[in-house]
Structures are given as C-alpha cells and as structure tokens.
Enzyme design. Structure first.
Site, short mmCIF file in Angstrom:
data_model
loop_
_atom_site.label_atom_id
_atom_site.label_comp_id
_atom_site.label_asym_id
_atom_site.label_seq_id
_atom_site.Cartn_x
_atom_site.Cartn_y
_atom_site.Cartn_z
N ASP A 103 56.17 65.12 -14.07
CA ASP A 103 54.78 65.43 -13.75
C ASP A 103 55.09 65.49 -11.73
O ASP A 103 55.47 65.29 -11.35
CB ASP A 103 54.58 63.66 -14.26
N GLU A 168 56.44 59.86 -13.58
CA GLU A 168 57.15 58.99 -12.46
C GLU A 168 56.01 58.50 -11.04
O GLU A 168 56.58 57.36 -10.75
CB GLU A 168 58.32 59.96 -12.32
#
Lengths: 424, 424
Positions: A103, A168
């Site tokens: 991400d 994350e």
C-alpha cells in the site's frame, strides 16, 4: 566475496533492467488503501515464476478485531489481499521473513508532481512515482535478491518467507493478518526507506484527534464569543512543550543524530464554518511517536494528563476541556536489542558489498516490525534503499543504484542468514 | 401621545397574535442563500393585503456585475426574488424606505439547537428559530407598523417603500438591485437586531482568505518539513496585533462601550491532509471590519502590507509569503453624521413609546445601509428589536415584547417622517 556471492551479485547487475521494469509496473498500479489488489496482481505474477508455495487471502476483519493489537478504522479488506510466498529450505538453517507493504499513501495534490504519480518515469538514474521509495522499491529489491538466488541455482537451508502485505500505512493490519495466519520466523527484514542505514529500533506511533471548543458569536462582536481557533493555538503550543519534555528524556545514543527522536506531529486542523462567525469548534489530528522503550498506554496517559493541565494555564479549559481521542491506526515500536545476530549478519553483508561499515540508527517512524516482533515474536531489522525524506512526498523517487545495491546486500544477507547447501 | 398615535399603538397591541403568527410563518420557510423564494411568498401574501404597488423580480446578475459596488460570488438569483411594495403618499411628505432582508445564515449544527431551527416555537415570551432576530423579527415589526397605519385609516403624505431583499448575509446584492431598479428615498430605516439601540453609524466589512504555505514531510521526521499550521499561528497572532493597532485609532465616542469597535475575525481554518504528514498548506478565512470613516481600499492595503511585513518576523515568509485574497462579499460602512433628522425623528418616536432616551451607538457590524447610502444616496438609520448577540447563533430567538414595542416605535416614526394627512 565468495564465488557464489559474486555470481549472485553479477546476476543482479546484469538484470538491472528487470528490476526497473518490475518497479515501474508496481508503481503503475495505484495501491492506496482499499485498492491494493491491482499492484498485488503484479507481485503475484512475479512470484509465480518462483518455486514457492503461494498464499493469497483477504484478511478477515472479524478475526482481526479479536486481536488486541488490531487498531484500525478499516471495516473490510475486500480487494486488499495479502500475499505470502514460502520457499521451503532444505533444513537446518534459520528461517527469514522478508516483509514489504504494497500500500502507498495518497498522492496528494497532483499539481505538486512534475510527473504523474502513477505513471513512473526514469530520469537521471532515478525512478519517480508514488511508492518508489515507500516501499515498492524495497519490495523490488527483495524480489530481485530472491530471483538472483534462485536463478543461480542456490538452495537455502532455512525457509524464506516473502510477504507483500496491505495496510501498513494505516496501522499494520496486513502484517498482523500474516502473523495470525501463522507466519513467523527466526528473523525478519523490512526494506523500508532507511537511506541504506540499519535501523535496529523503530519508533512506534499513534493517531490522535483533539477537539477544542469555543463559543460562537457574530464576527462583528467577536468579543462576545470565544474563538476555538485561538484556543487551539494554546493547545498546539502546549503539545510543542510536551514534545520537548518527552524528547529530553531520550538518551539512547542511536537517536543522537536525530533532531526530534520522538516527534508529535500536528498534521491537520479544521475549524469554523463561516468567515463572519467566531469558530466554535476546531479539530486537530496528529501523530504521536512512541519511543522503543515506551508502551502505547503510557504515552496515551501522558498526553491525556498533559491536556488536562491546560486548565491551569487557561480557565476556559476547565469548563471546556480539550477532548482527546485515539483513532485510526497504531504502529508499535520495535527494539532488536538483545537479538544481535540479525544486525551482525546484515552488517557483514553490507560491508562485503560496499566495503564500508553501515550506519546503525533508530528510526524516527514506525514499521510493521512492531507487529512482527510484538505479535509474531519475530525479531526484525529494517534496512532499505529508499530515502525517508521522500516518503509521502510529491515527486517521490528512488535511486536506481541504491535499489541494485540493496538487492545485492539483501541477497548476501539471505544466504548468510538462511545458510546455503554447499555443492561438494 | 396623540390620539392617532394611540389608536395605531392600540391596534398593534390588540393584534400581537398576528405579529407572532406572521413571524412564525416567515421563520418556518428556510431562506438561506439561493432558496429565499419560499419565505418571500409569505411576504408577498402579506403585502397583497395592502393597498400598494408590488414589484417582484429576480435581480439580473449580468446587470449587477457592471456595478462597481457589486462584490459577490453569486452567479445567479434564480429563486431569490426581491420584493418591493410602494405605497404612494398624497404628496408633500418625505419618502421612506423600510428595508429588511429575508435571507438567513445557515442553521449550523442541528444538535446545538433545542428546537428545530425552521420549526419556530414560542416559549416564555420568546419566539425561537433561525432568523427570528436576524431579521425576520425586524421585518415583521415593519409589516405590523404598516398594517396598523393602514388599518387605522391613516394616509401618509410621503411615499412608503417596503423592501424585502435577498442576499444581505452574502454582501447586499439584493439591496443593490433595488437601488439600481430606481428605489431611493429621503431616508431609510433598517430594523436589524440592535437591541432597540439607534445605530447611526455602521461598520462595514469584507471577507479575506489567507493561504499559508509550509513544506510537507513525514510526521516522524517533521523537522525535515515546515508546518503550515505553525506558520499560520504566526499569521493569526500578527492579525491580532493589527486589530489592536487599528482599534487604537478609533476615537469616535459612539464606539466607547464597544470592546473591539472594528474587529478582524478569523472565522475558519483548514489545513493538512494526513495526521502523519507535516501540513503544507493552511487556509484561513475571516472578516475584516471597516470603520465608518474608512474606505475598503485603505483597509485592504493596510492588511496587505501588514502581512508583507511578516518576513521581518520570520524569514520563511520572505520565500513563501502569506497569500491574501479578498473574496465573496463586501459590506460598506455607513455614516449618518450630518443627516440628523432621521435620528431625531426616531428618537422622538422611541421616547413617546418608552418614556426613555434611546441609546445611540455605532454598530459593530455592517448592514445594507452601506449600499443604500453609497449607491442609493439614501441616508439610513438602523434600529430593530432583535439582539445582536443572538444573530447567527443556535437557539436564536426574539422577545415578543421587543417586537411589539419596535412595531409601535416604527409606526410612530413612519407617521412623523412621512407626515400624515390630518382629517380636518
């Protein structure tokens, strides 16, 4: 350098173009929260070329919510699959997790970018685009290192577990889901952007929201009201003071070159609804660092009681206390102290490739290492080719040379850590 | 009190319930910018009961834009009609404009209201709802005064021009449209909420927007960035200083009881996009008062050069100056000085009804009086039953007694100003 190490490094050098192509492909797929699957498809395509057990799954929000370390506003992981590829070792070696998050944070204002954030461009030895530094560049280095080892016909003794995780940037639920699925190892490497430094400790962090009350009035008689904007300035100034107090306590030499080891960042402010009215509410949101030696709960209590003391500074807060909430994500700190083998092994690989001693520091930001170590009991070291200061920025880029160098260091590290079957 | 005055006042007293009913009807129709026509329909229904020439029109944005005093972000007046009712006098008297705005500011957060903002409620002598004080209560007082005069069979010598205008809250384009349509008079009364004080001067005001730049960075290394939130605090503090400087200059005794005669209100603040990032932009919006003796241009230059001087205070602003824009509305100041007859006449009416001398002050906020006097050359006095401090607030209300008292004072004022045909 041993012959086998040289062979691996030569393979990486001669396949530089593959690394750039892979990174560009990863960056080209926008993978902000909730739409990670496009970029994960690129990872999956790559992993299918390896001889490995591949596990792709969308984490269960229901299951995660039962975990005490799950702190997130997410309500679903639809279209946000995790991927893990396990390459079984021949036995007798130490296992290793290689963890990278897929991400990326939003691109921000497009006009600040000289190139399209999701149209990667190579210019003067740099690859530009959202996620190049944080941390698709790091993940590319991992995949290149793994491929080099495989292509050179090397067999590892320990298990190698590659993880491409989601979430994350929003708190580490992707890595937590991998831990609860059973993935643990004797050690882990996370190639977050460290400027090629070794981060053996990482700061944790949490998000807070403070609501400051005022009293509305017509702007022409603003003295009949109380400006929540003015009151919020007192709150912000007070948080600056707390930051100073907290950082004075930090004596860890790893932090000695870091101007503010554990910052409290005020990231957003929003208040008032009309230019001609006195603002009756201001909301500020920020990120509070957690030192590796602290628990999140201690830090929460400290900020809470600090804000309570505002009433001694300004009577207003006695009647309308600043309201504190902890929301969204929490990133746990990580501390490798006592597990020196990961650091020693990585240092030696670094030295072999660069001929220099690496810089060892504590990171000013959190990584999924906190989750791996606290929830998964896996010691973690953080080392990667990207540059911290470019993360989350417009015109984010990575140096191609650093990416290649990191891939080589990581390949040597893998071989040293997991150990290799020697052809006798 | 003369017999004829007593007759008019008695009519008002005995028709109190009509006043309350009319005000409730007006408040029940939400008339925020762009949707004034529902409430204007109530006005129209009332005016049709009078013997008057009625003029209803949607102002032409094209025409208004050609007027130098038009300052507004509006692009259309669709569904925002103005209404003017002219009751021709028999001749020989002074003409009078009675001006009330029908638009109200948004209701804000509904949870701050104890009752529905558009479901008017009468409780303990007060009528609650958005616009009761600002200024449907004032308009109701006008309509009651007019009705009482008509119902008592009184014929005025001067023309009486009732105006129910749109857009006062957004800059006065409704009144400007009435002026450009040709409506002017020897004097005007605007019953904005003055707490029954006579405001012979009114402050003007303008809206400004200041954009403060920072430099984004990851919150964990916030020292690598420059917080636009911190820089905006410097800007706000500096504006506080300018406000002090500007108000020290005000020596007009009319302002002596007003804590900040010409305030600069910072109404909104917004900046940053992510708790974990250093904010790179903050936008603040506010309202700058214009003293009756000042021109808008002078005030604009003063704030502009004040903000330029920020660079001497903080080097940052040399490279990234705070950007100033004037946007949206501008309300012109108004000064009746030299045209004492309006004030004298109103004072005498006030004294007849209350037995007391009225308080004469300068208003801390602007009204459409600025437009009437500057564009229409019509002297203006402001006097109304509402309370300033309740304007733009949740739980806005008006005292029924004040409303009735104002209607009586205004009816006497109309008769004195326009003069009446005596039945001989």
């Amino acid at each position: 350098m041993e012959t086998i190490e040289k062979k691996v490094c030569d393979w990486i050098d001669s396949h530089e173009i593959k690394a750039v192509r892979l990174l560009k492909k990863l960056v080209g797929e926008k993978s902000t929260m909730g739409q990670e699957f496009h970029a994960q498809a690129v990872v999956l395509e790559k992993l299918r070329q390896f001889d490995a057990e591949i596990d792709v799954w969308e984490p269960s929000i229901k299951q995660l919510r039962q975990h005490p370390l799950f702190k997130s506003d997410r309500t679903s992981f639809k279209e946000s699959p995790n991927i893990v590829a396990r390459k079984r070792g021949t036995g007798g070696g130490k296992s290793l997790i290689l963890n990278g998050h897929i991400d990326v944070v939003p691109e921000g204002s497009k006009k600040d970018w000289d190139t399209g954030p999701f149209q990667p461009v190579v210019k003067q030895g740099r690859i530009y685009g959202r996620g190049t530094t944080d941390m698709k560049g790091g993940s590319t280095a991992l995949l290149m290192a793994m491929e080099a080892i495989e292509k050179c016909g090397i067999r590892l003794k320990g298990d190698l577990i590659f993880q491409s995780v989601v979430d994350e940037e929003c708190g580490g639920a992707g890595t937590l889901a991998a831990v609860t699925r059973g993935y643990r190892a004797d050690g882990a490497l996370i190639p977050e952007p460290t400027n090629m430094k070794l981060f053996i400790k990482q700061q944790g962090s949490m998000w807070f929201r403070i609501t400051v009350k005022g009293l509305s009035a017509h702007g022409g008689t603003r003295y009949e009201g109380v400006s929540a904007i003015e009151k919020s300035m007192i709150v912000i100034e007070s948080i600056r003071q707390l930051e100073k107090v907290r950082n004075k306590r930090i004596t860890d030499p790893l932090y000695e070159n870091i101007p503010i080891p554990v910052p409290i960042n005020i990231g957003t402010i929003k208040g008032g609804t009309w230019p001609s009215s006195v603002a009756d509410t201001v909301m500020i949101e920020g990120r509070c660092g957690i030192a590796p030696s602290e628990s999140p709960e201690d830090v929460q209590s400290e900020l809470e009681s600090w804000l309570k003391d505002l009433e001694y500074q300004d009577e207003w807060f006695k009647h309308y206390p600043a309201e504190l909430e902890w929301f969204g994500a929490m990133w746990l700190p990580n501390d490798l102290t006592g597990d020196d083998e990961l650091a020693t092994t990585l240092k030696s690989a670094y030295q072999t490739i660069t001929g220099e001693q690496p810089i060892v520091e504590a990171s000013p930001w959190a990584t999924d290492g906190g989750v791996l170590s606290h929830a998964g009991n896996t010691p973690v070291i953080v080392f990667g080719p990207g540059e911290t200061k470019l993360a989350h920025q417009a015109n984010e880029y990575i140096e191609k040379d650093a990416l290649i160098k990191a891939a080589k260091i990581i390949s040597l590290f893998i071989m040293k850590w997991c150990d290799i079957e020697r052809i006798t």
